[in-house]
Design a protein around this motif. Structure first.
Motif, short mmCIF file in Angstrom:
data_model
loop_
_atom_site.label_atom_id
_atom_site.label_comp_id
_atom_site.label_asym_id
_atom_site.label_seq_id
_atom_site.Cartn_x
_atom_site.Cartn_y
_atom_site.Cartn_z
N UNK A 1 31.68 -15.29 80.34
CA UNK A 1 32.65 -16.35 80.59
C UNK A 1 33.92 -15.74 81.17
N UNK A 2 34.34 -16.26 82.28
CA UNK A 2 35.56 -15.76 82.90
C UNK A 2 36.78 -16.21 82.11
N UNK A 3 37.82 -15.41 82.19
CA UNK A 3 39.05 -15.74 81.50
C UNK A 3 39.10 -15.30 80.06
N UNK A 4 38.01 -14.76 79.54
CA UNK A 4 37.99 -14.29 78.16
C UNK A 4 38.48 -12.85 78.12
N UNK A 5 39.43 -12.59 77.27
CA UNK A 5 39.95 -11.24 77.06
C UNK A 5 39.41 -10.73 75.73
N UNK A 6 38.91 -9.52 75.75
CA UNK A 6 38.40 -8.87 74.54
C UNK A 6 39.41 -7.80 74.13
N UNK A 7 39.80 -7.81 72.85
CA UNK A 7 40.81 -6.86 72.38
C UNK A 7 40.44 -6.32 70.99
N UNK A 8 40.68 -5.02 70.81
CA UNK A 8 40.49 -4.37 69.52
C UNK A 8 41.81 -4.22 68.77
N UNK A 9 42.87 -4.82 69.25
CA UNK A 9 44.19 -4.72 68.64
C UNK A 9 44.24 -5.60 67.39
N UNK A 10 44.16 -4.97 66.22
CA UNK A 10 44.15 -5.70 64.96
C UNK A 10 45.41 -6.54 64.77
N UNK A 11 46.53 -6.10 65.31
CA UNK A 11 47.77 -6.85 65.13
C UNK A 11 47.78 -8.18 65.89
N UNK A 12 46.90 -8.33 66.86
CA UNK A 12 46.82 -9.59 67.62
C UNK A 12 45.96 -10.65 66.95
N UNK A 13 45.14 -10.24 66.00
CA UNK A 13 44.21 -11.18 65.39
C UNK A 13 44.98 -12.24 64.61
N UNK A 14 44.63 -13.50 64.85
CA UNK A 14 45.20 -14.62 64.11
C UNK A 14 44.48 -14.66 62.76
N UNK A 15 45.08 -13.98 61.80
CA UNK A 15 44.42 -13.84 60.50
C UNK A 15 44.09 -15.19 59.88
N UNK A 16 45.05 -16.11 59.90
CA UNK A 16 44.83 -17.41 59.26
C UNK A 16 43.62 -18.12 59.87
N UNK A 17 43.57 -18.20 61.19
CA UNK A 17 42.47 -18.89 61.86
C UNK A 17 41.14 -18.18 61.62
N UNK A 18 41.16 -16.84 61.66
CA UNK A 18 39.94 -16.08 61.47
C UNK A 18 39.41 -16.22 60.05
N UNK A 19 40.28 -16.07 59.07
CA UNK A 19 39.86 -16.21 57.68
C UNK A 19 39.33 -17.62 57.43
#
Length: 137
Positions: free
Chosen positions: A1-19
């Protein structure tokens, strides 16, 4: 899918949404925010972003040398079926920090076809899958 960015930066993760997403899954329903914080802090985490907003997450539990276990691959419901999960799994497998890992495993009740595309095969009871690979030296 175009426009998707993949990142390993833990500080960028939206913890609330992910949890929240993980607690709504069949495998993460009994977990707490504290469990997720500890798990994320002790794993190789990757997230997918669309226009800067997180739309997916995955992690590998690993010793960074021999073994890795793929866990918590989840795509926000409105973005499923677009190949984002494949991109996250590929990003984990291709991460240079796990380049020497030869034994990959995971557990799934319903996504065998996704993981088979990467070479995972069902083992013993059909639920557990493992990928053995021989990375270039």
């Amino acid at each position: 899918m175009q426009g998707i960015e993949i990142s390993f930066d833990l500080s960028r993760i939206d913890f609330r949404a992910t949890s929240d997403q993980l607690m709504q899954s069949y495998w993460g329903a009994s977990r707490t925010d504290e469990a997720h914080r500890r798990a994320f802090d002790n794993s190789l985490c990757v997230a997918a972003y669309l226009d800067g907003k997180q739309v997916g997450f995955a992690r590998a539990i690993t010793d960074y040398t021999v073994f890795a276990y793929v866990a918590d691959v989840i795509i926000w419901p409105e973005h499923r079926g677009q190949g984002i999960g494949k991109r996250l799994v590929q990003a984990l497998i291709d991460h240079p920090g796990v380049g020497t890992v030869t034994h990959w495993s995971l557990s799934t009740d319903d996504a065998h076809s996704l993981y088979e595309k990467f070479g995972f095969k069902a083992s013993t009871n059909g639920r557990y899958m493992r990928l053995d690979r021989n990375p270039a030296a």
